[in-house]
Design an enzyme around this catalytic site. Structure first.
Site, PDB file in Angstrom:
ATOM      1  N   ARG A   1      60.670  22.999  76.401  1.00 17.00           N
ATOM      2  CA  ARG A   1      61.409  24.174  75.933  1.00 17.00           C
ATOM      3  C   ARG A   1      60.631  24.956  74.898  1.00 17.00           C
ATOM      4  O   ARG A   1      60.617  26.191  74.920  1.00 17.00           O
ATOM      5  CB  ARG A   1      62.776  23.734  75.377  1.00 17.00           C
TER       6      ARG A   1
ATOM      7  N   LYS B   1      58.117  45.544  62.801  1.00 25.46           N
ATOM      8  CA  LYS B   1      59.451  45.128  63.259  1.00 25.46           C
ATOM      9  C   LYS B   1      59.318  43.876  64.123  1.00 25.46           C
ATOM     10  O   LYS B   1      59.461  43.907  65.348  1.00 25.46           O
ATOM     11  CB  LYS B   1      60.129  46.269  64.021  1.00 25.46           C
TER      12      LYS B   1
ATOM     13  N   LYS C   1      56.870  56.492  52.175  1.00 24.13           N
ATOM     14  CA  LYS C   1      58.006  57.049  52.903  1.00 24.13           C
ATOM     15  C   LYS C   1      58.921  57.792  51.936  1.00 24.13           C
ATOM     16  O   LYS C   1      58.644  57.873  50.738  1.00 24.13           O
ATOM     17  CB  LYS C   1      58.749  55.940  53.641  1.00 24.13           C
TER      18      LYS C   1
ATOM     19  N   GLU D   1      54.389  59.478  55.405  1.00 26.27           N
ATOM     20  CA  GLU D   1      55.370  59.872  56.414  1.00 26.27           C
ATOM     21  C   GLU D   1      55.894  61.265  56.104  1.00 26.27           C
ATOM     22  O   GLU D   1      56.296  61.547  54.977  1.00 26.27           O
ATOM     23  CB  GLU D   1      56.528  58.875  56.419  1.00 26.27           C
TER      24      GLU D   1
END
Length: 286
Positions: free
Chosen positions: A102, A137, A169, A197
């Site tokens: 697994r 992410k 940002k 950004e």
């Protein structure tokens, strides 16, 4: 064959993952049902058309529990394979193979899912000159592996973490008071790569004048992106980001941006359908 990634501790990953599965009691089912000297052969195969990633880690799981296991990799990470393709053949102690199964499959399914989605995005922008980037992410603790998988799919790694480039940002700007002040502070700290950004065209010139070395053009539709790229005129690399999907990425790439970053590569990729079928080759009396 040894698998090594900078900053990734394979031995620790194997131990932690196996310990999570076995707890303090081990694999009680295999221990109760399978004789200690029973042997299996197995074939890992893909039920989908995929881009492969994670086979060396799967191999390491089996070797961790049976150092004498015989493993033949039939394809390599980064290969594109059709549904029904055999990926790996294994022969060794049945208990060890069942206990590691697994953890090995979870890893290959997850990483191949990322590589497969990544390859789909890369294919959509072929010929445009744009480069696909991943993001931060990622699942905590799996960043190095997940970013390895995006590379297997044809993407380029963006920042590995908070340490290898400044990314200014809107929240940073709000605290610093202005883009110019935020960039000034980053430069004063000796940071060479300063990504800023912007989500409006009128923010571009102030960011460049302040010393940005890379502009992240956030959530701009293609017509606005094209104008932004023209205004920047190659002075710094440009990166389109925000809400990029498979059906929109081609139009974004055709605006002339240098990079396109896609968080869903690691955030939302579905696991690949990969199985492992065993056959007993020797079963001793209990």
């Amino acid at each position: 064959m040894t698998f090594s990634l900078p900053g990734f501790d394979l031995d620790s990953f194997l131990q932690t993952t196996l310990a999570e599965d076995m707890g303090g009691g081990g694999d009680i089912t295999a221990a109760a049902v399978i004789p200690a000297d029973a042997r299996f052969t197995g074939v890992m195969d893909s039920r989908d058309a995929i881009t492969v990633a994670g086979l060396p880690v799967a191999e390491a799981f089996f070797r961790a529990l049976d150092p004498d296991v015989r493993i033949e990799r039939l394809v390599q990470d980064g290969d594109r394979v059709a549904a029904g393709t055999d990926l790996m053949r294994i022969a060794g102690l049945a208990r060890a193979m069942l206990t590691a199964e697994r953890s090995a499959l979870n890893t290959v399914q997850h990483l191949s899912g990322i590589a497969t989605m990544t390859r789909g995005y890369v294919d959509r922008i072929l010929g445009t000159g744009a480069i696909l980037l991943d993001t931060r992410k990622t699942i905590p603790g799996l960043r190095r592996l997940e970013k390895y998988a995006t590379r297997m799919g044809g993407a380029t790694n963006h920042r590995m973490g908070l340490w290898d480039a400044a990314m200014i940002k809107d929240n940073h700007v709000a605290v610093a008071g202005s883009v110019e002040e935020a960039v000034r502070r980053a430069k004063a700290a000796g940071i060479e790569r300063i990504i800023v950004e912007v989500d409006r065209v009128d923010q571009i010139e102030p960011a460049l004048a302040a010393g940005a070395t890379h502009l992240l053009l956030d959530n701009m539709p293609p017509p606005i992106l094209r104008g932004a790229v023209t205004l920047i005129g190659g002075r710094v690399p440009t990166e389109a980001s925000g809400g990029v999907r498979l059906d929109t990425i081609r139009a974004i790439a055709e605006t002339g941006v240098t990079f396109i970053s896609v968080g869903r590569l690691t955030q939302s990729a579905p696991a690949a359908d990969i199985g492992l079928d065993f056959t007993a080759v020797s079963v001793a009396s209990p």
